[in-house]
Structure formats: C-alpha cells, structure tokens
Scaffold this active site. Sequence first.
Site, PDB file in Angstrom:
ATOM      1  CE  LYS A  87      -4.076   1.973   2.666  1.00 52.67           C
ATOM      2  NZ  LYS A  87      -4.688   1.833   3.730  1.00 52.67           N
TER       3      LYS A  87
ATOM      4  CB  SER B 189      -7.474   4.119   3.054  1.00 51.01           C
ATOM      5  OG  SER B 189      -6.719   3.591   4.070  1.00 51.01           O
TER       6      SER B 189
ATOM      7  CB  SER C 294      -8.242   1.250   5.934  1.00 48.45           C
ATOM      8  OG  SER C 294      -8.800   2.678   6.082  1.00 48.45           O
TER       9      SER C 294
END
Length: 471
Positions: A80, A155, A179
Amino acid sequence: MAELHDLDAHDQSAALRSREVSAVELVQHHLDRIDAHDAALGAFITVTHERALARAADADARLADKDTTPPFLGVPTAFKDLTSTAGVTTTMGSALLRDQVPDLDAHLVTLVEAAGFVSLGKTNTPEFGLSSYTDNDVVGPARTPWDPTRNAGGSSGGAAVAVAARLLPLAPGSDGGGSIRIPASACGVFGFKPSRGRVSSGPDGSDWAGLAVSGPITRTVRDAAALLDAMAVPMPGDVRPLPAPPEPFTSWVGRDPGPLRIARWSGTHLPGVEPSSEAVTAWESASRLLESLGHDVVDVPNPFPRELETQFNLIWPSSVAAAPVAAEAEQLLRPNTRYWRQRGLQTSAVELSRAMTYLEQTTRTVVTDLGPFDAMLTPTLALPPQHVEWFNESGDPVEDHRRELLFTPYTGLYNMSGQPAASLPLHWTAGDTPLPVGVMLATHPGRDDLLFALCAQVEAASPWLRRPHAA
C-alpha cells in the site's frame, strides 16, 4: 494447471517449487495483467517492473539451489502506498508527496519480503489514508472490478482491486477505521483486520492512537493466515506488542472451532444511519449459514454507544494535523484533507486525552459485556459499492463525511475496541451486474486464531471464489 492468476499464493508457491513455472514467468504474467487492466481499475500508483523482475530472477536462482526456506519465494505481492519502501516512490496518495522516495523499509516490508514475496509496486490509497473510498490527485480513483463505475472503497482500495482482479494473489493493507474490510467488501475478497498490537508499525510509524493496524487482503483464508504469520513479528519498542501466538495462524485454518455462541446485530450506533436491504439480506444469509454449522446465533442490540463517533472524530484527524506540511504547500492537499487537518489542529491536548480515555473505557466495557459470546456478526458495510461520483469531494466536507457514515457505520468500532474482525465475501446482489456485499465476523481481542478457524469453516461451507466481469 489453472491460469496462473487464478491460483492463490499457496498454489503459486507450489507451482514454483515444482518448477511448473519460474518466478520470472509468474511475475511477468502478473505485470502483463497490470499493464492490460490497471488503467481501467486504478489499483496501482507505482509499478516497479524492472525491480520486480530482478528480484524474481534472484528467486529463481535460490529455487534452483533448492533454497526453500522462505515459504513464498517468488510469489507476487505489492505494498500500500502509505507503507514506506526504500528506493520506491511512496506518495501516501498525495500530490504533495508525488516524488517522495523513502530511505528505509517499514518493518512490515522487511518481514513480507523475508517470506519470499516479490513486490510489483505500490497500491492505490486516498490521501494519507483518510477516507473510506479511494481517490486522489495522483492517479485518481480505484474502481471495483465488479463494476468499474463504482469506487473500490478505502483506504486499501488499490490492494483489494489488485487481489480481486487477479493482478496479485494477495496484498497487505492497513486499517484504522475499516480500511481493509471496506474495500474487501466492495471488491468481493477476504479482508482481515488483526487485533490491536498484532503487527508492528515500526520503525518510523507510530501506534499512538491504537486505531490502525496492518493486515492481509486475499482471496482465501489460508493465504490471509499465512500473510499474517509473516507480518506478526514485533519490533523492540512497540507500544502495544502482542505476544507471538503459540501456534501459527495457518494451523487454525481447517481446525474445527467447535460450537460457538455468536452475537449478531444489524442496527448501527448512529441515528438516521440504517443498513440497506442488500446488507441485511447478506447478514441474514450468513446467520443461517452459521446456524447450519452448529453455532448458536443470538440477537443483541448494538452494544457500542453513539458518542464514540464524536470522540473518534477528535482522534482520527490528529495524525494528519501532525504531518509536517509547510503552510505554502497546504493548497496541494485535497479539500477534505485540509478540513480534517484543520479539525485536528483545533483539538487541544486535553480534548485528545479525554477522547482517547473515553474510547478505552467505553470499549473495554463493551468487550466485557460481550464476554458470554465467542464471536460477533454484523454487515461489513451499510451500502453496496457506490458510484465513483457519489464520493467526489463536493466542497462541503460535512456532507462528504455524512456520506461516509452512511456507507460504513460498522467497521471503525472494532478499531476503537482493538478486536480482530474480517469481511467475508459471502453475498452478491441480484441483477445483470452483481455487486459484492460482505459480512463481518469479529472475536475478542487477541483471538485472531479463533477468527481464522471460524472464517475458514465458513469458507469451506460456502466457497466464495468468483471472477469479476472486469477481470
């Protein structure tokens, strides 16, 4: 053998060790899929073609020397873009940091690569990971491959898209308010948020608020357990380290969890926020499945008080407020980021301390009251994946935040309590374009092992592997 991209990480590893495929071939296959599909999906911010192929070649050399120590030597993944990676651009989803290249790896990166995984780049995330949808001014939105007109959630949206679309077999994400689980639900994959303190945020990250933790996004429960086994190694100085589990999490996959008592609720703790009919249908179906497996599923009212939302919104923006952003660079931030940054800057130390104390005391009471139950069942999200435009920043950050609460009123509660929780892709809507709708199972803090056993039992009873239209 099935298509390489349809194999989970375990089966890809087996194919590499049997020399049915080389690591270079496997990595190139996934890079080709990224090149073919990612422009329409927005899973990646950065793709590291040359670096990945060089590391795959190293993996092949080790495999030729019969080096089988790293369990996933040569298997692709990606990190990520909130996660520090030495020598690789790490934007944190912000145009302000478009050219940032860290000098060191996060501890998580070191551990995942030590397990043999080869990173193909950095997955898409909203600016500083602040929102429950993935969109930014670097590459734009991440889109669920089930219907690319709809946002992937956030996210860790890019990671979930990459796994769902078979661009990667698995990927680490991070979860400070849902997330991992939000995009897992929106993309029809399995997302596991570990217990607080299970995964280190070191060496340069901080767990000061106790909300965020990294965890796996996968297509199978066994892959998630194996990735967490690799990640769950504390660093010296971690504030809330959990002791190493007595057995690997993978040993709990396939183990009978026994008859469990499972509390369930679908009502939210927020007035005026209700689950959609699709969310309730998924939750009811999961309840029947759990009962058929011998579990006692009991209706209870939502045990979390509404005041948690107010206190959470004092804590959450404080991290972005603390980011070293020069005044002249503020205009490079997105409007909603500036809004949350200003809210954080206006919060006093006393208010922050009181909010953190309230969260700890309140959720301790909730977890204690849930003591008679082994696990909890809720919807993951109140709504199915929403159109990209629904999450466009409107210029009214209060309205934008209201939409996020309508979308995801359940997930952040388990960040506040520190409980492990997972989103399972058990349901799809009807119609010509079915959309995934996840359900969420949780257990008590520290019982990640039991949660894996329960999720694996559900997966075996109702296998969920499907390929989305866009893949």
